[in-house]
Enzyme design. Structure first.
Site, PDB file in Angstrom:
ATOM      1  N   ASP A   1       0.836  -1.203   0.000  1.00 16.10           N
ATOM      2  CA  ASP A   1       0.000   0.000   0.000  1.00 16.10           C
ATOM      3  C   ASP A   1       0.874   1.258   0.000  1.00 16.10           C
ATOM      4  OD1 ASP A   1       0.871  -0.082   2.606  1.00 16.10           O
ATOM      5  OD2 ASP A   1      -1.112   0.069   3.525  1.00 16.10           O
ATOM      6  N   SER A   2       2.193   1.070   0.051  1.00 22.09           N
ATOM      7  CA  SER A   2       3.125   2.194  -0.181  1.00 22.09           C
ATOM      8  C   SER A   2       2.874   2.827  -1.542  1.00 22.09           C
ATOM      9  CB  SER A   2       4.571   1.707  -0.084  1.00 22.09           C
ATOM     10  OG  SER A   2       4.772   0.553  -0.872  1.00 22.09           O
TER      11      SER A   2
ATOM     12  N   ASP B   1      -1.064  -6.382  -0.280  1.00 22.77           N
ATOM     13  CA  ASP B   1      -1.085  -5.670   0.998  1.00 22.77           C
ATOM     14  C   ASP B   1      -2.506  -5.190   1.295  1.00 22.77           C
ATOM     15  OD1 ASP B   1       0.229  -4.735   3.204  1.00 22.77           O
ATOM     16  OD2 ASP B   1       1.191  -3.046   2.185  1.00 22.77           O
TER      17      ASP B   1
ATOM     18  N   LYS C   1      -0.913  -9.604   3.041  1.00 27.17           N
ATOM     19  CA  LYS C   1      -0.183  -9.102   4.214  1.00 27.17           C
ATOM     20  C   LYS C   1      -1.094  -8.124   4.953  1.00 27.17           C
ATOM     21  CE  LYS C   1       3.169  -5.816   3.990  1.00 27.17           C
ATOM     22  NZ  LYS C   1       2.597  -4.778   4.871  1.00 27.17           N
TER      23      LYS C   1
ATOM     24  N   GLU D   1      -1.224  -5.592   8.753  1.00 29.88           N
ATOM     25  CA  GLU D   1      -0.415  -4.992   9.805  1.00 29.88           C
ATOM     26  C   GLU D   1      -1.012  -5.255  11.185  1.00 29.88           C
ATOM     27  OE1 GLU D   1       0.149  -0.831   8.987  1.00 29.88           O
ATOM     28  OE2 GLU D   1       0.953  -1.211   6.981  1.00 29.88           O
TER      29      GLU D   1
ATOM     30  N   GLU E   1       9.425  -4.055  10.573  1.00 25.77           N
ATOM     31  CA  GLU E   1       9.801  -2.754  10.006  1.00 25.77           C
ATOM     32  C   GLU E   1      10.290  -1.801  11.091  1.00 25.77           C
ATOM     33  OE1 GLU E   1       6.997  -1.010   7.276  1.00 25.77           O
ATOM     34  OE2 GLU E   1       8.084   0.900   7.229  1.00 25.77           O
TER      35      GLU E   1
END
Ligand code: KIV
Length: 263
Positions: A25-26, A64, A94, A96, A163
Site C-alpha cells: 500500500d506504499s 497488501d 499481508k 499490519e 519494520e
C-alpha cells in the site's frame, strides 16, 4: 522481497530472480502521491495487483491489505483477503498488527489464504505512533514485539515483516519463531529483506528513510532522457527518417496528383 506496482515493474523484479513481490500500500505514496498509505482503497490495490500478476511469472505475490479493509470486522477481512486472490491474482495477503489482529489472521488462514504479518513501524498506525518512528526501542516495547511475533506465528502467519525495529530485537524474534522474518530497517539478522521499488531505484525523493539503500539513481537518468527528447523535438532532430513510415514512390506520386485534382 521487493515491492512492485505495475506490469513492467513486476517483469523487472521477476527477471532479477527476487523471491517475492509485495504489492504494497506504499503505492499510495510512491505511485499516487499521497502523504500516507491511509486513503488507499481495496479497488486501487486490486487494480495494481492485477497489473503485477500479469508481469510476474516466478515470484510469490503478496497483496497488501489496505487500511480499514480488515480492521473493522473479521468476516469483511476474510472477504477482502479473498478478493486479493480471486480478483488480484495474488498468492497471499499481508496485514499490519500484532496480537490485536490474531483472530483476523486465524479466520483468513482458515479460509485457505496464506497471511504475512507486519509488526514494528506499521504505517497504517502512523497517527498512533505520532509519526514514522522506529518501534521496540525500550525493553518493554521490544518484549511486546517478541510476544506479537509469537502470537502471529501461533495464529498461522507464514512469514512476518519487521519494520524499523532495532537489529538485536529483530534477530531475537527471528531466532524465537520458526516462520521467516523479512526485515526493512531491522538489520541483517532477519531471514529476508524487503525494500520499496522506488527507493531501490532512486525514483522517489520526498521521503528518505535512513534504512533505504539506493542501488541506482534513476530519477536523474529519466529527467535527462526526457529533456533530450524535448530538445530534439524543438530543434527538429526527432523524429528522423528511421522513426517515420515511408510510402512507395508511385503511391506518393498518385497521391499528389489526386490531391491537385481535388484542390
Ligand atoms: O507497503 C509496503 O510497501 C510495505 C513494505 C514497506 C513492507 O508494507
Amino acid at each position: 522481497m521487493l515491492t512492485a506496482y505495475d506490469y513492467t515493474g513486476a517483469q523487472f523484479v521477476d527477471a532479477a530472480a527476487i523471491d517475492a513481490i509485495l504489492v504494497g500500500d506504499s503505492l499510495g505514496m510512491v505511485v499516487m502521491g499521497l502523504e500516507t498509505t491511509l486513503p488507499v482503497t481495496m479497488d486501487e490495490m486490486l487494480h495494481h495487483c492485477r497489473a503485477v500478476a500479469r508481469g510476474a511469472k516466478y515470484a510469490h505475490l503478496v497483496g497488501d491489505m489496505p487500511f480499514m479493509s480488515y480492521q473493522a470486522e473479521v468476516a469483511e477481512a476474510v472477504r477482502n483477503a479473498g478478493r486479493f486472490l480471486r480478483e488480484g491474482g495474488m498468492d497471499s495477503v499481508k496485514l499490519e498488527g500484532g496480537r490485536e489482529v490474531t483472530a483476523t489472521v486465524r479466520a483468513i488462514v482458515t479460509a485457505g489464504i496464506p497471511v504475512m504479518g507486519h509488526i514494528g513501524l506499521t504505517p497504517q498506525s502512523i497517527h498512533k505512533f505520532g509519526g514514522p518512528r522506529a518501534q521496540g526501542r525500550t525493553a518493554a516495547a521490544a518484549l511486546r514485539l517478541v510476544e506479537d511475533a509469537e502470537a502471529l506465528e501461533a495464529a498461522g502467519c507464514y512469514a512476518i515483516v519487521l519494520e524499523a525495529v532495532p537489529a538485536p530485537v529483530a534477530a531475537t524474534i527471528t531466532r524465537r519463531i520458526d516462520i521467516p522474518t523479512i526485515g526493512i530497517g531491522a538489520g541483517a539478522g532477519c531471514d529476508g529483506q524487503v525494500l520499496v521499488y522506488h527507493d531501490v531505484l532512486g525514483l522517489f525523493d520526498r521521503i528518505h528513510p535512513p534504512f533505504v539503500k539506493e542501488y541506482a539513481h534513476l530519477s536523474e537518468a529519466i529527467v535527462t532522457a526526457f529533456s533530450a527528447y524535448r530538445d530534439e523535438v524543438v530543434n527538429g532532430q526527432f523524429p528522423a527518417d528511421e522513426h517515420s513510415y515511408a510510402m512507395k514512390d508511385d503511391e506518393l506520386a498518385a497521391f499528389h496528383q489526386r490531391l491537385t485534382q481535388i484542390i
